[in-house]
Design a protein around this motif. Structure first.
Motif, PDB file in Angstrom:
ATOM      1  N   ASP A  30       7.182 -21.230  33.871  1.00  0.00           N
ATOM      2  CA  ASP A  30       6.087 -22.008  33.303  1.00  0.00           C
ATOM      3  C   ASP A  30       5.927 -21.583  31.867  1.00  0.00           C
ATOM      4  OD1 ASP A  30       2.505 -22.305  33.901  1.00  0.00           O
ATOM      5  OD2 ASP A  30       3.838 -23.223  32.456  1.00  0.00           O
ATOM      6  N   ASN A  31       6.351 -22.436  30.985  1.00  0.00           N
ATOM      7  CA  ASN A  31       6.316 -22.055  29.582  1.00  0.00           C
ATOM      8  C   ASN A  31       5.023 -22.452  28.918  1.00  0.00           C
ATOM      9  OD1 ASN A  31       7.559 -20.731  27.458  1.00  0.00           O
ATOM     10  ND2 ASN A  31       8.301 -22.631  26.573  1.00  0.00           N
ATOM     11  N   GLY A  32       4.115 -22.963  29.699  1.00  0.00           N
ATOM     12  CA  GLY A  32       2.769 -23.136  29.191  1.00  0.00           C
ATOM     13  C   GLY A  32       2.556 -24.375  28.352  1.00  0.00           C
ATOM     14  N   ALA A  37      11.655 -23.738  28.625  1.00  0.00           N
ATOM     15  CA  ALA A  37      11.982 -22.428  28.092  1.00  0.00           C
ATOM     16  C   ALA A  37      12.934 -22.552  26.914  1.00  0.00           C
ATOM     17  CB  ALA A  37      12.616 -21.567  29.179  1.00  0.00           C
ATOM     18  N   ALA A  38      12.608 -21.851  25.878  1.00  0.00           N
ATOM     19  CA  ALA A  38      13.494 -21.863  24.721  1.00  0.00           C
ATOM     20  C   ALA A  38      14.704 -20.994  25.016  1.00  0.00           C
ATOM     21  CB  ALA A  38      12.761 -21.315  23.498  1.00  0.00           C
ATOM     22  N   PRO A  39      15.889 -21.486  24.732  1.00  0.00           N
ATOM     23  CA  PRO A  39      17.057 -20.631  24.934  1.00  0.00           C
ATOM     24  C   PRO A  39      16.963 -19.413  24.034  1.00  0.00           C
ATOM     25  CG  PRO A  39      17.650 -22.629  23.742  1.00  0.00           C
ATOM     26  CD  PRO A  39      16.211 -22.777  24.176  1.00  0.00           C
ATOM     27  N   ARG A 238       0.421 -15.101  23.811  1.00  0.00           N
ATOM     28  CA  ARG A 238       0.720 -16.502  23.507  1.00  0.00           C
ATOM     29  C   ARG A 238       2.209 -16.732  23.275  1.00  0.00           C
ATOM     30  NH1 ARG A 238      -2.140 -20.141  25.159  1.00  0.00           N
ATOM     31  NH2 ARG A 238      -1.429 -21.523  23.492  1.00  0.00           N
ATOM     32  N   GLU A 239       2.877 -15.701  22.778  1.00  0.00           N
ATOM     33  CA  GLU A 239       4.322 -15.800  22.554  1.00  0.00           C
ATOM     34  C   GLU A 239       5.007 -14.599  23.195  1.00  0.00           C
ATOM     35  OE1 GLU A 239       2.266 -16.063  19.723  1.00  0.00           O
ATOM     36  OE2 GLU A 239       2.330 -18.258  19.726  1.00  0.00           O
ATOM     37  N   ALA A 251       3.207 -26.132  22.557  1.00  0.00           N
ATOM     38  CA  ALA A 251       4.286 -27.123  22.516  1.00  0.00           C
ATOM     39  C   ALA A 251       4.909 -27.228  21.134  1.00  0.00           C
ATOM     40  CB  ALA A 251       3.742 -28.483  22.960  1.00  0.00           C
ATOM     41  N   ASP A 252       4.127 -26.974  20.099  1.00  0.00           N
ATOM     42  CA  ASP A 252       4.681 -27.114  18.742  1.00  0.00           C
ATOM     43  C   ASP A 252       5.491 -25.887  18.308  1.00  0.00           C
ATOM     44  OD1 ASP A 252       2.756 -25.205  18.203  1.00  0.00           O
ATOM     45  OD2 ASP A 252       1.605 -26.444  16.805  1.00  0.00           O
ATOM     46  N   LYS A 253       5.515 -24.857  19.176  1.00  0.00           N
ATOM     47  CA  LYS A 253       6.317 -23.666  18.897  1.00  0.00           C
ATOM     48  C   LYS A 253       6.008 -23.067  17.531  1.00  0.00           C
ATOM     49  CE  LYS A 253       9.869 -24.922  22.142  1.00  0.00           C
ATOM     50  NZ  LYS A 253      11.273 -25.030  22.468  1.00  0.00           N
TER      51      LYS A 253
END
Ligand SMILES: [Zn+2]
Length: 306
Positions: A30-32, A37-39, A238-239, A251-253
């Motif tokens: 769950d990447n929130g 998930a970012a590679p 958060r990260e 979502a905007d990373k």
């Protein structure tokens, strides 16, 4: 320990009557932010070669006209082939997080501030790379360390020079269990026994607690266990730093002011050959690229009056 759960929890005070509302996403994956998930290795800009082990010629990596370094001098940043981070503003006199001496503890994953700062937290304590102590001594970037007793007890001393730089030691259980899967009395011993070991070793009682994987953070059972052992807040993130870049819940990373970043004491075995200092250097580069500086989390938190 290879994956940490993702929490979507923003700053939120646990309230006894609102349990049903506190759905907490603990599942791995769950990447929130719905972005997947970012590679971990997909966005690196790190040169493939090893980092220098000695001092590079002064000025080879410092960016001309860069803002004043956050800590050590420009040559120190150049030594690690990094662009200096901007200096963090002075800590706020009126702390955005105020902790109480008794009662339920708040759960938060960021700090409300308009300062363009983020906070770095480093967990567990497995990798004890002397080069990382050298790096932090050079760069003076603040970190908070959430240490797990049975992972650090073979060398408590490793963390003492990091503590001597002004970095705080915080509670991350005795042996890193999934807290929601163990009974209340075991939760309590996991937190209380880490609390007493860290207090004895480092001379100061941890103020903050982080459950492994973020699991159980918003359950009343865990909140009670934390209260019984001394820490006065549960801190999420958060990260999450991977190897060369972060996974973002947003979502905007993008980093936001006051975000808390999770990293780990990890070495080449966990980082696909990268070292702790390479990982940390890449983390600083990702922060610098987004125009943030790094502040000390505890400087934004008011401890309870004693
Ligand atoms: Zn952990």
């Amino acid at each position: 320990m290879s994956r940490d759960g993702r929490s979507r929890t923003r700053t939120r005070t646990y309230a006894a009557g609102a349990l049903a509302l506190l759905a907490f996403a603990t599942a791995c994956g769950d990447n929130g932010g719905g972005g997947g998930a970012a590679p971990a290795a997909g966005t690196t800009t790190t040169p493939a070669g090893p980092r220098p082990t000695g001092a590079a010629p002064a000025g080879t990596a410092a960016t001309p006209g860069a803002t004043a370094p956050a800590g050590g001098d420009a040559a120190a940043w150049a030594k690690w082939k990094l662009t200096p981070l901007a200096s963090a503003p002075a800590p706020p006199a009126d702390k955005p997080v105020k902790l109480e001496r008794t009662g339920p503890v708040p759960v938060f994953s960021d700090v409300k501030t308009s300062d363009k700062v983020v906070f770095i937290t480093i967990d567990d304590g497995a990798e004890k790379d002397p080069k990382f102590v050298e790096m932090l001594t050079d760069l003076k970037v603040p970190i908070s360390m959430f240490l797990t007793r049975d992972i650090v007890k073979n060398d408590y001393g490793y963390f003492k020079p990091l503590q001597a730089l002004g970095n705080h030691i915080q509670n991350h259980t005795v042996d890193h269990p999934v807290m929601s899967k163990i009974p209340p009395e075991k939760q309590k011993s996991e937190i209380c026994d880490d609390q007493s070991a860290l207090t004895q070793q480092y001379g100061t009682a941890p103020l903050l607690f982080r459950p492994p994987f973020g699991d159980g953070a918003n359950t009343p059972t865990l909140n009670t266990s934390v209260q019984e052992c001394g820490p006065r807040a549960i801190v999420l993130w958060r990260e999450s730093m991977q190897i060369h870049d972060m996974q973002y819940q947003a979502a905007d990373k993008k980093l936001k002011p006051g975000d808390i970043i999770l990293a780990h004491f990890r070495g080449p075995k966990e980082l696909k050959g990268a070292t702790m200092t390479q990982m940390f250097g890449d983390l600083l580069a990702r922060i610098q690229e987004q125009g943030f500086s790094v502040a000390r989390l505890e400087d934004y938190i008011q401890a309870p009056a004693s």
